[in-house]
Design a protein around this motif. Structure first.
Motif, PDB file in Angstrom:
ATOM      1  N   LEU A 169      60.589 -26.431 -26.083  1.00  0.00           N
ATOM      2  CA  LEU A 169      60.462 -25.231 -25.350  1.00  0.00           C
ATOM      3  C   LEU A 169      61.142 -25.351 -23.896  1.00  0.00           C
ATOM      4  O   LEU A 169      61.846 -24.389 -23.314  1.00  0.00           O
ATOM      5  CB  LEU A 169      59.031 -25.409 -24.673  1.00  0.00           C
ATOM      6  CG  LEU A 169      58.344 -24.331 -23.893  1.00  0.00           C
ATOM      7  CD1 LEU A 169      58.495 -22.882 -24.566  1.00  0.00           C
ATOM      8  CD2 LEU A 169      56.738 -24.565 -23.569  1.00  0.00           C
ATOM      9  N   PHE A 170      61.440 -26.564 -23.367  1.00  0.00           N
ATOM     10  CA  PHE A 170      62.097 -26.700 -22.262  1.00  0.00           C
ATOM     11  C   PHE A 170      63.394 -26.406 -22.461  1.00  0.00           C
ATOM     12  O   PHE A 170      64.289 -25.602 -21.296  1.00  0.00           O
ATOM     13  CB  PHE A 170      62.241 -28.240 -21.571  1.00  0.00           C
ATOM     14  CG  PHE A 170      63.184 -28.515 -20.522  1.00  0.00           C
ATOM     15  CD1 PHE A 170      62.600 -28.085 -19.216  1.00  0.00           C
ATOM     16  CD2 PHE A 170      64.185 -29.173 -20.616  1.00  0.00           C
ATOM     17  CE1 PHE A 170      63.629 -28.157 -18.276  1.00  0.00           C
ATOM     18  CE2 PHE A 170      65.317 -29.348 -19.570  1.00  0.00           C
ATOM     19  CZ  PHE A 170      64.917 -28.857 -18.289  1.00  0.00           C
ATOM     20  N   CYS A 171      64.307 -26.933 -23.472  1.00  0.00           N
ATOM     21  CA  CYS A 171      65.554 -26.516 -23.991  1.00  0.00           C
ATOM     22  C   CYS A 171      65.606 -24.961 -23.957  1.00  0.00           C
ATOM     23  O   CYS A 171      66.838 -24.339 -23.740  1.00  0.00           O
ATOM     24  CB  CYS A 171      66.154 -27.179 -25.134  1.00  0.00           C
ATOM     25  SG  CYS A 171      66.210 -29.029 -24.766  1.00  0.00           S
ATOM     26  N   PHE A 172      64.801 -24.282 -24.820  1.00  0.00           N
ATOM     27  CA  PHE A 172      64.797 -22.828 -24.942  1.00  0.00           C
ATOM     28  C   PHE A 172      64.609 -22.153 -23.474  1.00  0.00           C
ATOM     29  O   PHE A 172      65.502 -21.086 -23.440  1.00  0.00           O
ATOM     30  CB  PHE A 172      63.402 -22.320 -25.718  1.00  0.00           C
ATOM     31  CG  PHE A 172      63.385 -20.831 -25.836  1.00  0.00           C
ATOM     32  CD1 PHE A 172      64.158 -20.060 -26.382  1.00  0.00           C
ATOM     33  CD2 PHE A 172      62.411 -20.364 -24.983  1.00  0.00           C
ATOM     34  CE1 PHE A 172      64.033 -18.679 -26.499  1.00  0.00           C
ATOM     35  CE2 PHE A 172      62.022 -19.076 -25.042  1.00  0.00           C
ATOM     36  CZ  PHE A 172      62.862 -18.307 -25.732  1.00  0.00           C
ATOM     37  N   SER A 173      64.159 -22.633 -22.626  1.00  0.00           N
ATOM     38  CA  SER A 173      63.715 -21.954 -21.338  1.00  0.00           C
ATOM     39  C   SER A 173      65.245 -22.063 -20.558  1.00  0.00           C
ATOM     40  O   SER A 173      65.746 -21.023 -20.031  1.00  0.00           O
ATOM     41  CB  SER A 173      62.540 -22.804 -20.495  1.00  0.00           C
ATOM     42  OG  SER A 173      61.480 -22.362 -21.157  1.00  0.00           O
ATOM     43  N   PRO A 220      64.535 -14.193  -8.047  1.00  0.00           N
ATOM     44  CA  PRO A 220      64.386 -14.777  -9.543  1.00  0.00           C
ATOM     45  C   PRO A 220      65.103 -16.119  -9.563  1.00  0.00           C
ATOM     46  O   PRO A 220      64.570 -16.924 -10.564  1.00  0.00           O
ATOM     47  CB  PRO A 220      65.784 -13.874 -10.113  1.00  0.00           C
ATOM     48  CG  PRO A 220      65.764 -12.616  -9.178  1.00  0.00           C
ATOM     49  CD  PRO A 220      65.446 -13.092  -7.724  1.00  0.00           C
ATOM     50  N   VAL A 221      66.031 -16.644  -8.619  1.00  0.00           N
ATOM     51  CA  VAL A 221      66.389 -18.038  -8.726  1.00  0.00           C
ATOM     52  C   VAL A 221      65.268 -18.891  -8.564  1.00  0.00           C
ATOM     53  O   VAL A 221      65.121 -20.047  -9.165  1.00  0.00           O
ATOM     54  CB  VAL A 221      67.638 -18.137  -7.909  1.00  0.00           C
ATOM     55  CG1 VAL A 221      67.978 -19.527  -8.018  1.00  0.00           C
ATOM     56  CG2 VAL A 221      68.744 -17.318  -8.075  1.00  0.00           C
ATOM     57  N   ILE A 239      61.428 -23.106 -10.425  1.00  0.00           N
ATOM     58  CA  ILE A 239      60.197 -23.352 -10.408  1.00  0.00           C
ATOM     59  C   ILE A 239      59.543 -23.679 -11.800  1.00  0.00           C
ATOM     60  O   ILE A 239      58.974 -24.776 -12.287  1.00  0.00           O
ATOM     61  CB  ILE A 239      59.154 -22.631  -9.687  1.00  0.00           C
ATOM     62  CG1 ILE A 239      59.483 -22.526  -8.021  1.00  0.00           C
ATOM     63  CG2 ILE A 239      57.706 -22.979  -9.852  1.00  0.00           C
ATOM     64  CD1 ILE A 239      58.796 -21.677  -7.063  1.00  0.00           C
ATOM     65  N   LEU A 240      59.650 -22.631 -12.546  1.00  0.00           N
ATOM     66  CA  LEU A 240      59.376 -22.608 -13.918  1.00  0.00           C
ATOM     67  C   LEU A 240      59.942 -23.740 -15.028  1.00  0.00           C
ATOM     68  O   LEU A 240      59.292 -24.765 -15.479  1.00  0.00           O
ATOM     69  CB  LEU A 240      59.508 -21.349 -14.835  1.00  0.00           C
ATOM     70  CG  LEU A 240      58.478 -20.094 -14.145  1.00  0.00           C
ATOM     71  CD1 LEU A 240      59.065 -18.851 -15.072  1.00  0.00           C
ATOM     72  CD2 LEU A 240      57.206 -20.589 -14.579  1.00  0.00           C
ATOM     73  N   LEU A 241      61.395 -23.849 -14.573  1.00  0.00           N
ATOM     74  CA  LEU A 241      61.934 -24.915 -15.329  1.00  0.00           C
ATOM     75  C   LEU A 241      61.695 -26.243 -14.816  1.00  0.00           C
ATOM     76  O   LEU A 241      61.516 -27.367 -15.739  1.00  0.00           O
ATOM     77  CB  LEU A 241      63.457 -24.603 -15.050  1.00  0.00           C
ATOM     78  CG  LEU A 241      64.147 -23.495 -15.877  1.00  0.00           C
ATOM     79  CD1 LEU A 241      65.711 -23.366 -15.202  1.00  0.00           C
ATOM     80  CD2 LEU A 241      64.012 -23.738 -17.302  1.00  0.00           C
ATOM     81  N   SER A 242      61.232 -26.441 -13.607  1.00  0.00           N
ATOM     82  CA  SER A 242      60.853 -27.962 -12.987  1.00  0.00           C
ATOM     83  C   SER A 242      59.735 -28.133 -13.633  1.00  0.00           C
ATOM     84  O   SER A 242      59.331 -29.228 -14.156  1.00  0.00           O
ATOM     85  CB  SER A 242      60.784 -27.647 -11.460  1.00  0.00           C
ATOM     86  OG  SER A 242      62.091 -27.306 -10.561  1.00  0.00           O
ATOM     87  N   ILE A 243      58.623 -27.143 -13.728  1.00  0.00           N
ATOM     88  CA  ILE A 243      57.377 -27.553 -14.446  1.00  0.00           C
ATOM     89  C   ILE A 243      57.335 -27.857 -15.733  1.00  0.00           C
ATOM     90  O   ILE A 243      56.909 -28.983 -16.185  1.00  0.00           O
ATOM     91  CB  ILE A 243      56.453 -26.402 -14.362  1.00  0.00           C
ATOM     92  CG1 ILE A 243      56.021 -25.971 -12.834  1.00  0.00           C
ATOM     93  CG2 ILE A 243      55.024 -26.558 -14.977  1.00  0.00           C
ATOM     94  CD1 ILE A 243      55.206 -24.705 -12.569  1.00  0.00           C
ATOM     95  N   LEU A 244      58.369 -27.258 -16.430  1.00  0.00           N
ATOM     96  CA  LEU A 244      58.543 -27.576 -18.000  1.00  0.00           C
ATOM     97  C   LEU A 244      59.400 -28.702 -18.159  1.00  0.00           C
ATOM     98  O   LEU A 244      59.045 -29.622 -19.129  1.00  0.00           O
ATOM     99  CB  LEU A 244      59.447 -26.477 -18.598  1.00  0.00           C
ATOM    100  CG  LEU A 244      58.878 -25.126 -18.850  1.00  0.00           C
ATOM    101  CD1 LEU A 244      59.732 -23.976 -19.347  1.00  0.00           C
ATOM    102  CD2 LEU A 244      57.634 -25.243 -19.836  1.00  0.00           C
ATOM    103  N   PHE A 245      60.075 -29.272 -17.008  1.00  0.00           N
ATOM    104  CA  PHE A 245      60.700 -30.573 -17.246  1.00  0.00           C
ATOM    105  C   PHE A 245      59.976 -31.655 -16.955  1.00  0.00           C
ATOM    106  O   PHE A 245      59.987 -32.697 -17.660  1.00  0.00           O
ATOM    107  CB  PHE A 245      61.961 -30.470 -16.167  1.00  0.00           C
ATOM    108  CG  PHE A 245      62.757 -32.053 -15.932  1.00  0.00           C
ATOM    109  CD1 PHE A 245      63.616 -32.112 -17.245  1.00  0.00           C
ATOM    110  CD2 PHE A 245      62.496 -32.770 -15.127  1.00  0.00           C
ATOM    111  CE1 PHE A 245      64.188 -33.237 -17.388  1.00  0.00           C
ATOM    112  CE2 PHE A 245      63.273 -33.821 -15.014  1.00  0.00           C
ATOM    113  CZ  PHE A 245      63.975 -34.359 -16.194  1.00  0.00           C
ATOM    114  N   VAL A 246      58.920 -31.664 -15.996  1.00  0.00           N
ATOM    115  CA  VAL A 246      57.974 -32.456 -15.656  1.00  0.00           C
ATOM    116  C   VAL A 246      57.101 -32.902 -16.971  1.00  0.00           C
ATOM    117  O   VAL A 246      56.854 -34.033 -17.278  1.00  0.00           O
ATOM    118  CB  VAL A 246      57.266 -32.178 -14.665  1.00  0.00           C
ATOM    119  CG1 VAL A 246      56.214 -33.131 -14.089  1.00  0.00           C
ATOM    120  CG2 VAL A 246      58.135 -32.187 -13.201  1.00  0.00           C
ATOM    121  N   ASN A 247      56.786 -31.576 -17.504  1.00  0.00           N
ATOM    122  CA  ASN A 247      55.991 -31.659 -18.703  1.00  0.00           C
ATOM    123  C   ASN A 247      56.648 -32.808 -19.916  1.00  0.00           C
ATOM    124  O   ASN A 247      56.230 -33.238 -20.525  1.00  0.00           O
ATOM    125  CB  ASN A 247      55.419 -30.285 -19.338  1.00  0.00           C
ATOM    126  CG  ASN A 247      54.385 -29.891 -18.290  1.00  0.00           C
ATOM    127  OD1 ASN A 247      53.728 -30.557 -17.723  1.00  0.00           O
ATOM    128  ND2 ASN A 247      54.560 -28.562 -18.460  1.00  0.00           N
TER     129      ASN A 247
END
Length: 331
Positions: A23-27, A222-223, A228-236
């Motif tokens: 999911l993180f890679c897809f994002s 947008p940036v 923020i979204l990618l940071s949350i997914l990376f932490v997960n």
């Protein structure tokens, strides 16, 4: 039985790790796709107008078409706004390169359509076609029939679905109430509309954008949102990865007690992780491809995607190796 349950739990956790990392890679890959295609997406949401578009009105009651087309700068497009009932009806005139929308059937305008006084139209997929003539699809505007040469649209709803584009010619040029010019630069457009012999007095006005994309595109939002979204997914992903590493503690301890070198242990851990990471990357690439095929508003750059995939693969591998090495040193 206990050994079987432990193996099953590990396999289920491996599956969970694949999903979260995938999911993180897809994002990440989708964000890259968006950034590479942002100009196309903006044009779709802004009725084919790009960031260099100038909106203006002219004091001339009727523009001279014989002067207009030769005066149009290279690699520029001009629109004339016509009044319609429920549809967005516009005249179009372009010279040189023009980023054409997705064709469902038929063809888009060619420069020859503007150099002769033909009457042709390209319409959105939701525009009805009540007329046919000699097995040709026709659409009427201002008492004149135009042959429909193409239908445009995407698999996702856009503003162009109810758009009617007519080749600008001597029959309809006097019907324009507002005009839009877009060139390779804003200055090129300003130089064009500064032709007083052609346009007379020109009044520029600002086009109000009400679409969601425009609202999100204010400033750096947008940036910021993507970060923020990618940071949350990376932490997960990192949290799940740490749990997966904890499952390897006993295995690492046993190998260390049996005289395995640190490099050998790190190699074994990476060999166990690499297939899971590879599956995650394949799933992420697959979903990106499916999304690109479905939306048809974005294209995948093979070079950028390959480079991003390698970077993600190396980054996750280094994280696993670093965590494992830290655990070994602390023993």
């Amino acid at each position: 039985m206990n050994n079987f349950r432990i193996t099953t739990k590990l396999r289920m956790f491996d599956l969970f790790l694949i999903i979260v990392v995938g999911l993180f890679c897809f994002s990440c890959l989708f964000t890259l796709m968006y950034q590479l295609n942002v100009s196309t997406i903006q044009r779709l949401n802004n009725q084919l107008y790009d960031e260099h578009a100038l909106f203006f009105k002219t004091s001339q009651d009727q523009l001279d078409f014989e002067i207009l087309y030769p005066s149009l700068p290279a690699d520029s497009v001009m629109f004339a706004k016509f009044f319609g009932q429920g549809e967005d009806i516009r005249g179009i005139l372009f010279k040189g390169n023009f980023a054409k929308p997705q064709m469902i059937s038929g063809r888009f305008f060619e420069e020859m359509d503007f150099q002769t006084n033909t009457r042709v139209a390209v319409i959105g997929k939701d525009v009805s076609l009540p007329l046919t003539m000699n097995e040709k699809k026709m659409i009427a505007f201002n008492g004149i029939d135009y042959e429909v040469i193409g239908i445009i649209g995407y698999n996702m709803p856009t503003r162009i679905d109810r758009t009617i584009l007519l080749n600008m010619n001597e029959d309809n040029i006097h019907l324009g109430t507002e005009y839009v010019i877009s060139g390779s630069t804003i200055q090129q457009g300003l130089n064009f509309i500064g032709n007083e012999e052609l346009f007379g007095q020109v009044t520029l006005f600002e086009k109000e954008n009400v679409n969601i994309l425009h609202i999100l595109d204010q400033g750096k939002q947008p940036v910021i949102v993507s970060t923020i979204l990618l940071s949350i997914l990376f932490v997960n992903s990192l949290s799940v990865l740490l749990l997966w590493m904890d499952k390897k503690n006993n295995e690492i301890k046993i190998k260390r007690d049996n005289g395995y070198s640190i490099s050998q242990i790190l190699w074994d851990v990476w060999k166990a992780f690499a297939p899971l990471l590879s599956i995650s990357m394949i799933l992420a690439l697959g979903f990106c491809w499916l999304l690109e095929e479905y939306l048809r508003t974005m294209t995948i750059s093979l070079l950028h995607t390959l480079a991003s995939t390698i970077i993600l693969f190396v980054a996750f591998s280094l994280v696993v190796i670093s965590i494992s090495y830290k655990k070994l040193v602390q023993r």
